[in-house]
Design a protein around this motif. Sequence first.
Motif, PDB file in Angstrom:
ATOM      1  N   GLN A 374     143.445 -44.994  27.005  1.00  0.00           N
ATOM      2  CA  GLN A 374     143.922 -44.655  25.664  1.00  0.00           C
ATOM      3  C   GLN A 374     144.843 -43.444  25.664  1.00  0.00           C
ATOM      4  O   GLN A 374     145.277 -42.989  24.610  1.00  0.00           O
ATOM      5  N   MET A 375     145.127 -42.918  26.827  1.00  0.00           N
ATOM      6  CA  MET A 375     145.973 -41.724  26.917  1.00  0.00           C
ATOM      7  C   MET A 375     147.453 -42.107  26.928  1.00  0.00           C
ATOM      8  O   MET A 375     147.824 -43.268  27.057  1.00  0.00           O
ATOM      9  N   GLY A 376     148.285 -41.107  26.833  1.00  0.00           N
ATOM     10  CA  GLY A 376     149.719 -41.323  26.913  1.00  0.00           C
ATOM     11  C   GLY A 376     150.379 -41.437  25.553  1.00  0.00           C
ATOM     12  O   GLY A 376     149.729 -41.652  24.532  1.00  0.00           O
ATOM     13  N   THR A 377     151.684 -41.283  25.566  1.00  0.00           N
ATOM     14  CA  THR A 377     152.508 -41.357  24.364  1.00  0.00           C
ATOM     15  C   THR A 377     153.638 -42.340  24.611  1.00  0.00           C
ATOM     16  O   THR A 377     154.223 -42.356  25.688  1.00  0.00           O
ATOM     17  N   VAL A 382     158.750 -49.727  24.968  1.00  0.00           N
ATOM     18  CA  VAL A 382     158.233 -50.407  26.160  1.00  0.00           C
ATOM     19  C   VAL A 382     157.747 -49.450  27.242  1.00  0.00           C
ATOM     20  O   VAL A 382     157.244 -49.895  28.273  1.00  0.00           O
ATOM     21  N   GLU A 383     157.874 -48.150  27.032  1.00  0.00           N
ATOM     22  CA  GLU A 383     157.514 -47.197  28.085  1.00  0.00           C
ATOM     23  C   GLU A 383     156.549 -46.138  27.559  1.00  0.00           C
ATOM     24  O   GLU A 383     156.829 -45.453  26.578  1.00  0.00           O
ATOM     25  N   ARG A 384     155.421 -46.009  28.231  1.00  0.00           N
ATOM     26  CA  ARG A 384     154.419 -44.995  27.902  1.00  0.00           C
ATOM     27  C   ARG A 384     154.450 -43.905  28.970  1.00  0.00           C
ATOM     28  O   ARG A 384     154.611 -44.186  30.159  1.00  0.00           O
ATOM     29  N   VAL A 385     154.279 -42.655  28.544  1.00  0.00           N
ATOM     30  CA  VAL A 385     154.245 -41.542  29.489  1.00  0.00           C
ATOM     31  C   VAL A 385     152.978 -40.729  29.268  1.00  0.00           C
ATOM     32  O   VAL A 385     152.492 -40.592  28.139  1.00  0.00           O
ATOM     33  N   LEU A 386     152.442 -40.201  30.347  1.00  0.00           N
ATOM     34  CA  LEU A 386     151.312 -39.284  30.268  1.00  0.00           C
ATOM     35  C   LEU A 386     151.855 -37.883  30.025  1.00  0.00           C
ATOM     36  O   LEU A 386     152.741 -37.408  30.752  1.00  0.00           O
ATOM     37  N   THR A 387     151.359 -37.208  28.998  1.00  0.00           N
ATOM     38  CA  THR A 387     151.822 -35.866  28.678  1.00  0.00           C
ATOM     39  C   THR A 387     151.190 -34.857  29.618  1.00  0.00           C
ATOM     40  O   THR A 387     150.223 -35.149  30.338  1.00  0.00           O
ATOM     41  N   ASP A 388     151.712 -33.630  29.601  1.00  0.00           N
ATOM     42  CA  ASP A 388     151.118 -32.566  30.411  1.00  0.00           C
ATOM     43  C   ASP A 388     149.669 -32.324  30.009  1.00  0.00           C
ATOM     44  O   ASP A 388     148.822 -32.019  30.858  1.00  0.00           O
ATOM     45  N   GLU A 389     149.372 -32.477  28.709  1.00  0.00           N
ATOM     46  CA  GLU A 389     147.987 -32.299  28.247  1.00  0.00           C
ATOM     47  C   GLU A 389     147.085 -33.391  28.802  1.00  0.00           C
ATOM     48  O   GLU A 389     145.948 -33.126  29.206  1.00  0.00           O
TER      49      GLU A 389
END
Length: 488
Positions: A374-377, A382-389
């Motif tokens: 459920q993480m990421g933004t 079409v592309e999800r990224v994991l934030t630094d948090e």
Amino acid sequence: MTDSATYPTPDTEEEDLGEDLGGLDDLLASLRSEETPAPKRGRGRAKKEAPAKDFKAVLWASADKLRAQMDAAEYKHLVLGLIYTQENVFWVPADARWESLRARAKQPDIGQLIDQALVAIENENLPLRGKLDKRFGAAQLEPGRLGELVDLISTIGFADEHRSGDVLGEVYEYFLGQFASAEGKKGGQFYMPAHVVKTLVAVLAPHKGRIYDPCCGSGGMFVQSEKFIQAHGGKRDDASIYGQESNPTTWRLAAMNLPTPLPETSSPIRRWVYGRPPVGNANYAWLQHMLWKLRPGGEAGVVLANGSMSSNQSGEGQIREAMVRGDVVEVMVALPGQLFLNTQIPVCLWFLTNDKTQRGRDRRSETLFIDARQMGTMKTQVERVLTDEDIAKIGGTVHAWRGDGEVSDAYEDVAGFCYSANLGEIEKNGFVLTPGRYVGAADLEDDGEVFEDKMKRLTTLLKQQQEQGARLDAAIARNLALLGFGAE
């Protein structure tokens, strides 16, 4: 210490690459005009110079300029070479510098001049000998096209975060994503997004020692490890790097990305301690290869497709059971989907070690499971990224569980996110290592409403909404009848 980032190679469907973009000559003229500051008039203020174009947008334009003149899979080689010549961190002789090449971009022999510049860079930098791709003089392009490409690449703006990161890897990722059907998917190539590599590095915490990547691609693992070391007060020389890469193009990217020599490693016959991997599926070959490469107390991080956590085909379940019983599986992390540009397949992270008494408390017969699905933004549709948090939360959870001193927090199981399981619990689950089986569902906040009262309220609300829906349906039917489209 030994770490690894490996890449899944699934079979995927070819994607629609989108409509052809036109008007590139107009775009080039627009870019040129933005580079020229407006003249001052009287006492008025000078117009601010327009900021440099986003490099990915410029890349698409540069590729489009060559679309009708060479195969799509060849685009990236010319653009990567030009990007490197503009951005590289090595010593560059004066005649080989980008400013000099750009000043001669309209000469008919610009291709040969670029090749000569790359030779000069290699001669001045021994680690690059034989690594740069000198194909510009032989490129079959219309007169002036290569010069226009040089001008276009000149408009790329490299922000600080790009200059200190895997710029060439990002460029390569872009071309794999846009032209996957031409080469990327057929070759099984998947560029590892920087945020996934950062997650590997955050968990492995490579302060010093040896860092090994048997599928190093453009060197992103090494770049992120170097940044981690420097961010924690260390020096680049605190770690030595060892990489292997079968693709000559990406091997060149790694050599160009790193301002120190990239030693190659030999790879003798693998030793399948936990079982011979099935033919045609390399998941458990990679895992055992990495375990075999570890020094005593070393750790490895491996990226694999989700199926590796639960598959029982061709003896994989037995190999996984042997690895768990051998106490080499330390942490399992399930990641969200849509992390890769040219495949939507979800992946997971395996963290392995041959000694759970090192780097923290005694963790023998324990495995940590983290469900980060459920993480990421969503960066795009079409592309999800994991934030630094997100990365800090995953890394901090692992370090707290290990008790290795990287964080001060104490570890606690969190329903729906993380759980520390023992061997008996894993055995009860048939040695399936999918985190969702262990972390359970997230706890719901108690709103204080009695269950019976809540059901009466929700039932009343449902009836009201159904009645409202019926009235709306009737109104729609009357309006359609007025228009002559009523039911016969």
